[in-house]
Design a protein around this motif. Structure first.
Motif, PDB file in Angstrom:
ATOM      1  N   PHE A   1      59.100 -18.203  79.688  1.00 10.92           N
ATOM      2  CA  PHE A   1      58.546 -18.283  78.337  1.00 10.92           C
ATOM      3  C   PHE A   1      59.260 -19.351  77.510  1.00 10.92           C
ATOM      4  O   PHE A   1      58.620 -20.098  76.751  1.00 10.92           O
ATOM      5  N   LEU A   2      60.590 -19.432  77.636  1.00 12.22           N
ATOM      6  CA  LEU A   2      61.343 -20.424  76.878  1.00 12.22           C
ATOM      7  C   LEU A   2      61.005 -21.849  77.320  1.00 12.22           C
ATOM      8  O   LEU A   2      60.944 -22.760  76.487  1.00 12.22           O
ATOM      9  N   SER A   3      60.760 -22.047  78.611  1.00 13.74           N
ATOM     10  CA  SER A   3      60.399 -23.386  79.082  1.00 13.74           C
ATOM     11  C   SER A   3      59.022 -23.790  78.564  1.00 13.74           C
ATOM     12  O   SER A   3      58.806 -24.953  78.185  1.00 13.74           O
ATOM     13  N   PHE A   4      58.081 -22.847  78.512  1.00 17.42           N
ATOM     14  CA  PHE A   4      56.767 -23.163  77.955  1.00 17.42           C
ATOM     15  C   PHE A   4      56.851 -23.404  76.445  1.00 17.42           C
ATOM     16  O   PHE A   4      56.127 -24.244  75.903  1.00 17.42           O
ATOM     17  N   PHE A   5      57.735 -22.674  75.778  1.00 17.57           N
ATOM     18  CA  PHE A   5      57.947 -22.924  74.352  1.00 17.57           C
ATOM     19  C   PHE A   5      58.496 -24.333  74.139  1.00 17.57           C
ATOM     20  O   PHE A   5      58.060 -25.058  73.234  1.00 17.57           O
ATOM     21  N   LEU A   6      59.440 -24.742  74.984  1.00 17.97           N
ATOM     22  CA  LEU A   6      60.008 -26.085  74.894  1.00 17.97           C
ATOM     23  C   LEU A   6      58.926 -27.137  75.125  1.00 17.97           C
ATOM     24  O   LEU A   6      58.850 -28.155  74.418  1.00 17.97           O
ATOM     25  N   TYR A   7      58.064 -26.892  76.104  1.00 19.83           N
ATOM     26  CA  TYR A   7      56.965 -27.814  76.409  1.00 19.83           C
ATOM     27  C   TYR A   7      55.999 -27.902  75.231  1.00 19.83           C
ATOM     28  O   TYR A   7      55.530 -28.991  74.867  1.00 19.83           O
ATOM     29  N   SER A   8      55.690 -26.761  74.612  1.00 15.37           N
ATOM     30  CA  SER A   8      54.784 -26.755  73.461  1.00 15.37           C
ATOM     31  C   SER A   8      55.404 -27.479  72.271  1.00 15.37           C
ATOM     32  O   SER A   8      54.703 -28.152  71.508  1.00 15.37           O
ATOM     33  N   GLN A   9      56.724 -27.352  72.095  1.00 13.73           N
ATOM     34  CA  GLN A   9      57.400 -28.051  71.020  1.00 13.73           C
ATOM     35  C   GLN A   9      57.313 -29.563  71.213  1.00 13.73           C
ATOM     36  O   GLN A   9      57.109 -30.321  70.264  1.00 13.73           O
ATOM     37  N   TYR A  10      57.463 -29.998  72.460  1.00 21.54           N
ATOM     38  CA  TYR A  10      57.346 -31.421  72.749  1.00 21.54           C
ATOM     39  C   TYR A  10      55.952 -31.928  72.370  1.00 21.54           C
ATOM     40  O   TYR A  10      55.808 -32.967  71.714  1.00 21.54           O
ATOM     41  N   TYR A  11      54.916 -31.203  72.780  1.00 23.21           N
ATOM     42  CA  TYR A  11      53.554 -31.660  72.515  1.00 23.21           C
ATOM     43  C   TYR A  11      53.153 -31.508  71.050  1.00 23.21           C
ATOM     44  O   TYR A  11      52.165 -32.100  70.619  1.00 23.21           O
ATOM     45  N   SER A  12      53.907 -30.741  70.290  1.00 23.40           N
ATOM     46  CA  SER A  12      53.635 -30.641  68.856  1.00 23.40           C
ATOM     47  C   SER A  12      54.376 -31.719  68.066  1.00 23.40           C
ATOM     48  O   SER A  12      54.276 -31.766  66.837  1.00 23.40           O
ATOM     49  N   GLY A  13      55.119 -32.575  68.782  1.00 25.84           N
ATOM     50  CA  GLY A  13      55.775 -33.706  68.147  1.00 25.84           C
ATOM     51  C   GLY A  13      57.243 -33.527  67.837  1.00 25.84           C
ATOM     52  O   GLY A  13      57.863 -34.412  67.228  1.00 25.84           O
ATOM     53  N   VAL A  14      57.835 -32.419  68.235  1.00 30.20           N
ATOM     54  CA  VAL A  14      59.257 -32.180  67.980  1.00 30.20           C
ATOM     55  C   VAL A  14      60.099 -33.012  68.956  1.00 30.20           C
ATOM     56  O   VAL A  14      59.828 -33.034  70.158  1.00 30.20           O
ATOM     57  N   ALA A  15      61.102 -33.709  68.442  1.00 26.37           N
ATOM     58  CA  ALA A  15      61.986 -34.512  69.293  1.00 26.37           C
ATOM     59  C   ALA A  15      62.838 -33.597  70.176  1.00 26.37           C
ATOM     60  O   ALA A  15      63.480 -32.667  69.681  1.00 26.37           O
ATOM     61  N   LEU A  16      62.852 -33.868  71.475  1.00 28.68           N
ATOM     62  CA  LEU A  16      63.604 -33.025  72.401  1.00 28.68           C
ATOM     63  C   LEU A  16      65.106 -33.090  72.137  1.00 28.68           C
ATOM     64  O   LEU A  16      65.841 -32.157  72.477  1.00 28.68           O
TER      65      LEU A  16
ATOM     66  N   PRO B   1      46.312 -36.032  85.064  1.00 29.26           N
ATOM     67  CA  PRO B   1      47.711 -36.387  85.348  1.00 29.26           C
ATOM     68  C   PRO B   1      48.588 -36.508  84.109  1.00 29.26           C
ATOM     69  O   PRO B   1      49.812 -36.442  84.214  1.00 29.26           O
ATOM     70  N   ASN B   2      47.982 -36.683  82.938  1.00 26.95           N
ATOM     71  CA  ASN B   2      48.792 -36.842  81.733  1.00 26.95           C
ATOM     72  C   ASN B   2      49.567 -35.586  81.368  1.00 26.95           C
ATOM     73  O   ASN B   2      50.451 -35.622  80.511  1.00 26.95           O
ATOM     74  N   LEU B   3      49.256 -34.442  82.011  1.00 24.89           N
ATOM     75  CA  LEU B   3      50.087 -33.254  81.841  1.00 24.89           C
ATOM     76  C   LEU B   3      51.540 -33.564  82.174  1.00 24.89           C
ATOM     77  O   LEU B   3      52.469 -33.051  81.550  1.00 24.89           O
ATOM     78  N   LEU B   4      51.733 -34.415  83.188  1.00 23.67           N
ATOM     79  CA  LEU B   4      53.074 -34.861  83.552  1.00 23.67           C
ATOM     80  C   LEU B   4      53.391 -36.223  82.963  1.00 23.67           C
ATOM     81  O   LEU B   4      54.522 -36.493  82.572  1.00 23.67           O
ATOM     82  N   GLY B   5      52.392 -37.090  82.925  1.00 23.74           N
ATOM     83  CA  GLY B   5      52.621 -38.461  82.493  1.00 23.74           C
ATOM     84  C   GLY B   5      53.111 -38.572  81.064  1.00 23.74           C
ATOM     85  O   GLY B   5      53.925 -39.445  80.749  1.00 23.74           O
ATOM     86  N   GLY B   6      52.636 -37.675  80.193  1.00 22.07           N
ATOM     87  CA  GLY B   6      53.063 -37.717  78.794  1.00 22.07           C
ATOM     88  C   GLY B   6      54.560 -37.546  78.625  1.00 22.07           C
ATOM     89  O   GLY B   6      55.246 -38.422  78.076  1.00 22.07           O
ATOM     90  N   PRO B   7      55.136 -36.430  79.094  1.00 19.27           N
ATOM     91  CA  PRO B   7      56.590 -36.245  78.958  1.00 19.27           C
ATOM     92  C   PRO B   7      57.421 -37.298  79.680  1.00 19.27           C
ATOM     93  O   PRO B   7      58.533 -37.612  79.257  1.00 19.27           O
TER      94      PRO B   7
END
Length: 507
Positions: free
Chosen positions: A44-59, A486-492
């Motif tokens: 769950f925490l990894s998916f939350f991190l992924y969602s934060q990335y796609y919402s524009g939060v800097a990692l 493929p952009n599921l991976l290509g984006g990050p």
């Protein structure tokens, strides 16, 4: 919350460890449930991190740095000199590996329902192994990386040696010896870097090595950089593994319990690729460029060698073992191409193979549970008695050989596109491996699904159950999703790849 998210992610399996540890040994059902639930917090925490990335939060907001170890008292020169901090961080590259780890760990915990004995010890080691894997992909300094790297070896050794098949102890010791040698080489390289630079911080080392590499006490010569780069490559080539460092991996694939091979093939081997990218290519880009032809050459050799031997096997587990060697050869070919297409394709291949291998070995576990064998001559007619299982096996086989619309195609396409730009002759030779892959995959799958109907299979009519269908469906869905979008991976990955290309000279 942001500051401690990565710490929670890495160490959240401790909750499952405590729950399992408190249960009586005879409570099989409850232990298995707690073992599975222990993998859910990091998922769950990894998916939350992924969602934060796609919402524009800097990692970088999730990075954590705490004072940890100081060697000597050199504050008069530099307060950071010869200190090792507890540093965790994440970028697009490590985020994809974290997601791969948490997904496969949860599904492998479900596949562990077939473990027949000592469930408590099994799940305790299983969850410790997950902590080590998550730590490897979030560590921001070399010493912490090495500690987590070693943390994966011990539980994996016991999981193979205690719960594997007939030759499990031999496989476990082969695993430990080969990986121990790789660890020794890695440790020597880390200690030399630390002694010369006074730091193990990966970002600081990258800057030092690319800006001249002069430390306060000891300058690092070009030949020493070359030797250190070679040491990192050898250490992680053993882990990947690359021909000729591969024999240990074949034994592990054949003798470890299928649920552990899901993790081994899906995640642990990928630490080798991650290390080559993060340390070999990242810290020593100039030296890495000079070794590019050799890297591609070993990649082509591994690709063809694994494919040829997979074609000659009669045990399906051995087919998959040599297939893994072959597909890791594709990774090396992409990483040696030194261009954006090749490097991106190599990373895609790492993730794609992780998902495909996990699904294949999940199906191997189901097959062995039903029939008690994985020998191809003893299998046949599964399409009639187990049609759903056969459908998943056929779909997974198509993904492995690179059918368009699945993750295997997009990764192989990008690798060969990049390699034909930089090394066209070796790329042309490597194409032979694509043909061999199609042959050995179709041979094995067709023998099992539509081959001669053995009496062993005639008595077996039970297809995938609900708990077996779910992991298979999730993995197949991810394989198709990456292939179609493929952009599921290509984006990050985009930012990481751009930084690599800049360090390599923008080729």
């Amino acid at each position: 919350m942001n500051v401690y998210l990565l710490s929670l992610l890495v160490f959240s399996p401790l909750l499952g460890i405590v729950m399992v540890a408190l249960m009586p040994k005879k409570e099989e059902r409850t232990i298995k449930q707690f073992g599975f639930f222990g993998t859910l917090p990091p998922l769950f925490l990894s998916f939350f991190l992924y969602s934060q990335y796609y919402s524009g939060v800097a990692l970088s907001l999730f990075d954590i740095k705490l004072n940890w170890i100081r060697f000597g008292n050199l504050e008069m020169y530099d307060p950071k000199l010869f200190t090792v901090d507890f540093e965790l961080g994440v970028d697009g590259l490590s985020l994809t590996f974290i997601l791969l780890t948490t997904i496969i760990s949860s599904l492998a915990a479900i596949a562990s329902i077939y473990i027949k004995k000592e469930w408590k010890g099994y799940y305790l080691l299983f969850l410790i192994l997950e902590i080590g894997m998550l730590g490897v992909f979030t560590a921001e300094n070399l010493l912490l990386f090495f500690i987590f790297f070693e943390m994966t070896l011990i539980p994996a050794f016991f999981l193979i040696g205690r719960w594997g098949f007939l030759e499990r102890e031999r496989a476990a010791y082969s695993f430990l010896i080969y990986n121990g040698l790789g660890s020794a080489v890695l440790l020597v390289a880390i200690l030399i870097l630390f002694a010369r630079t006074g730091t193990t911080n990966i970002a600081a080392l990258t800057q030092m090595m690319t800006m001249g590499g002069v430390s306060l006490f000891a300058p690092i010569s070009g030949s020493m950089k070359y030797g250190l780069c070679l040491a990192f490559l050898v250490a992680f080539a053993i882990k990947l593994p690359v021909f000729p460092f591969h024999s240990w991996m074949v034994r592990v694939h054949a003798e470890a319990p299928p649920s552990i091979v899901m993790i081994h093939a899906g995640v642990l081997l990928k630490i080798g690729a991650y290390g080559i990218i993060r340390f070999g290519m990242g810290i020593f880009p100039e030296q890495y460029k000079s070794l590019a032809f050799t890297i591609v050459l070993f990649g082509v050799l591994s690709f063809l060698y694994g494919a040829f031997l997979a074609l000659a096997q009669t045990d399906f587990k051995h087919v998959l073992a040599y297939s893994s060697i072959s597909h890791m050869g594709i990774v090396m070919m992409g990483l040696g191409a030194l261009n954006e297409s090749g490097i991106q394709g190599a990373i895609f291949q790492v993730i794609s193979h992780g998902l495909i291998a996990a699904l294949l070995f999940f199906l191997v576990g189901v097959l062995y549970e039903r029939t008690g064998t994985t020998m191809l001559p003893k299998l046949g007619g599964l399409a009639k008695s187990m049609p759903i299982f056969s459908g998943f096996m056929l779909a997974c086989g198509m993904a492995s050989l690179g059918l368009p619309g699945m993750s295997g195609f997009i990764s192989e396409f990008m690798v060969f596109l990049g390699l034909f730009k930089s090394q066209p002759l070796l790329a042309a030779i490597g194409v032979i491996g694509l043909v061999l892959t199609a042959v050995y995959v179709l041979r094995a799958v067709m023998l099992m699904t539509f081959g001669k109907n053995d009496s062993l299979i005639e008595k077996e009519t039970r297809d995938l159950g609900s708990w077996e269908f779910l992991p298979a469906m999730v993995l197949l869905g991810l394989i198709i999703s990456v292939g179609v979008y493929p952009n599921l991976l290509g984006g990050p990955l985009q930012g990481t790849i751009e930084a690599m290309m800049l360090a390599l000279g923008g080729r």
